[in-house]
Design a protein around this motif. Structure first.
Motif, mmCIF file in Angstrom:
data_model
loop_
_atom_site.group_PDB
_atom_site.id
_atom_site.type_symbol
_atom_site.label_atom_id
_atom_site.label_comp_id
_atom_site.label_asym_id
_atom_site.label_seq_id
_atom_site.Cartn_x
_atom_site.Cartn_y
_atom_site.Cartn_z
ATOM 1 N N ARG A 1 0.823 -1.212 0.000
ATOM 2 C CA ARG A 1 0.000 0.000 0.000
ATOM 3 C C ARG A 1 0.857 1.260 0.000
ATOM 4 O O ARG A 1 0.518 2.249 -0.624
ATOM 5 C CB ARG A 1 -0.919 0.023 1.210
ATOM 6 C CG ARG A 1 -2.088 -0.865 1.050
ATOM 7 C CD ARG A 1 -3.087 -0.621 2.141
ATOM 8 N NE ARG A 1 -4.098 -1.670 2.051
ATOM 9 C CZ ARG A 1 -4.927 -1.977 3.003
ATOM 10 N NH1 ARG A 1 -4.885 -1.336 4.144
ATOM 11 N NH2 ARG A 1 -5.815 -2.932 2.836
ATOM 12 N N ASN B 1 -3.730 4.559 -4.273
ATOM 13 C CA ASN B 1 -4.639 3.416 -4.223
ATOM 14 C C ASN B 1 -6.073 3.906 -4.183
ATOM 15 O O ASN B 1 -6.422 4.775 -3.395
ATOM 16 C CB ASN B 1 -4.381 2.559 -2.967
ATOM 17 C CG ASN B 1 -3.155 1.709 -3.106
ATOM 18 O OD1 ASN B 1 -2.741 1.391 -4.203
ATOM 19 N ND2 ASN B 1 -2.573 1.328 -1.996
ATOM 20 N N SER B 2 -6.895 3.331 -5.035
ATOM 21 C CA SER B 2 -8.322 3.640 -4.952
ATOM 22 C C SER B 2 -8.933 2.800 -3.840
ATOM 23 O O SER B 2 -8.334 1.848 -3.345
ATOM 24 C CB SER B 2 -9.010 3.354 -6.282
ATOM 25 O OG SER B 2 -9.089 1.960 -6.495
ATOM 26 N N ILE B 3 -10.124 3.137 -3.461
ATOM 27 C CA ILE B 3 -10.797 2.411 -2.387
ATOM 28 C C ILE B 3 -11.055 0.968 -2.792
ATOM 29 O O ILE B 3 -11.043 0.061 -1.968
ATOM 30 C CB ILE B 3 -12.104 3.140 -1.974
ATOM 31 C CG1 ILE B 3 -12.701 2.516 -0.731
ATOM 32 C CG2 ILE B 3 -13.113 3.107 -3.103
ATOM 33 C CD1 ILE B 3 -11.926 2.767 0.508
ATOM 34 N N TYR B 4 -11.242 0.732 -4.085
ATOM 35 C CA TYR B 4 -11.504 -0.624 -4.560
ATOM 36 C C TYR B 4 -10.261 -1.504 -4.455
ATOM 37 O O TYR B 4 -10.350 -2.676 -4.111
ATOM 38 C CB TYR B 4 -12.027 -0.598 -5.993
ATOM 39 C CG TYR B 4 -13.336 0.149 -6.100
ATOM 40 C CD1 TYR B 4 -14.483 -0.355 -5.512
ATOM 41 C CD2 TYR B 4 -13.407 1.373 -6.751
ATOM 42 C CE1 TYR B 4 -15.683 0.322 -5.583
ATOM 43 C CE2 TYR B 4 -14.594 2.065 -6.830
ATOM 44 C CZ TYR B 4 -15.731 1.531 -6.246
ATOM 45 O OH TYR B 4 -16.911 2.217 -6.310
ATOM 46 N N VAL B 5 -9.104 -0.934 -4.742
ATOM 47 C CA VAL B 5 -7.852 -1.689 -4.620
ATOM 48 C C VAL B 5 -7.610 -2.057 -3.154
ATOM 49 O O VAL B 5 -7.235 -3.183 -2.843
ATOM 50 C CB VAL B 5 -6.669 -0.877 -5.189
ATOM 51 C CG1 VAL B 5 -5.345 -1.566 -4.903
ATOM 52 C CG2 VAL B 5 -6.844 -0.647 -6.680
ATOM 53 N N MET C 1 -9.909 -2.397 -0.838
ATOM 54 C CA MET C 1 -10.894 -3.410 -0.456
ATOM 55 C C MET C 1 -10.493 -4.790 -0.957
ATOM 56 O O MET C 1 -10.612 -5.787 -0.229
ATOM 57 C CB MET C 1 -12.273 -3.035 -0.995
ATOM 58 C CG MET C 1 -12.904 -1.901 -0.233
ATOM 59 S SD MET C 1 -14.470 -1.241 -0.866
ATOM 60 C CE MET C 1 -15.236 -2.546 -1.704
ATOM 61 N N ILE C 2 -9.984 -4.866 -2.170
ATOM 62 C CA ILE C 2 -9.549 -6.153 -2.721
ATOM 63 C C ILE C 2 -8.360 -6.685 -1.937
ATOM 64 O O ILE C 2 -8.290 -7.878 -1.625
ATOM 65 C CB ILE C 2 -9.226 -6.013 -4.225
ATOM 66 C CG1 ILE C 2 -10.522 -5.784 -5.013
ATOM 67 C CG2 ILE C 2 -8.499 -7.239 -4.754
ATOM 68 C CD1 ILE C 2 -10.315 -5.413 -6.451
ATOM 69 N N GLN C 3 -7.417 -5.808 -1.587
ATOM 70 C CA GLN C 3 -6.283 -6.236 -0.777
ATOM 71 C C GLN C 3 -6.736 -6.736 0.581
ATOM 72 O O GLN C 3 -6.218 -7.739 1.083
ATOM 73 C CB GLN C 3 -5.296 -5.087 -0.601
ATOM 74 C CG GLN C 3 -4.499 -4.763 -1.827
ATOM 75 C CD GLN C 3 -3.594 -3.564 -1.618
ATOM 76 O OE1 GLN C 3 -3.734 -2.806 -0.659
ATOM 77 N NE2 GLN C 3 -2.656 -3.386 -2.536
#
Length: 66
Positions: A31, A37-41, A43-45
Motif C-alpha cells: 500500500r 490506491n483507490s478504495i476498490y484496490v 478493499m480487494i487487498q
C-alpha cells in the motif's frame, strides 16, 4: 491434555502470529509503494488478506486439534 502438548500448541500459535504479522507487513508495504490506491484496490487487498489469514488459521486449527 498434558502440559507438553499445551506448550507445543502455544508455540505453534506464536509462530502463526509471526506469520500473520509478516503477511500484514507485506500488504502494508504494498500500500505504501502504490501511493495512489483507490478504495476498490484497498478493499480487494483486504479481502485477499482476510482469505489468506482465514485459510492459515483453519489449517493450524485442524493440525492442533488432533
Amino acid at each position: 491434555m498434558s502440559v507438553v502438548k499445551q506448550f507445543n500448541d502455544f508455540i505453534f500459535f506464536i509462530i502463526l502470529g509471526i506469520i500473520i504479522s509478516c503477511i500484514f507487513d507485506i500488504f502494508r508495504t504494498l500500500r505504501k509503494v502504490q501511493k495512489k490506491n483507490s478504495i476498490y484496490v484497498v478493499m480487494i487487498q483486504d479481502i485477499i488478506f482476510f482469505i489468506i489469514i482465514t485459510v492459515l488459521t483453519a489449517i493450524y486449527m485442524v493440525n492442533v486439534i488432533d
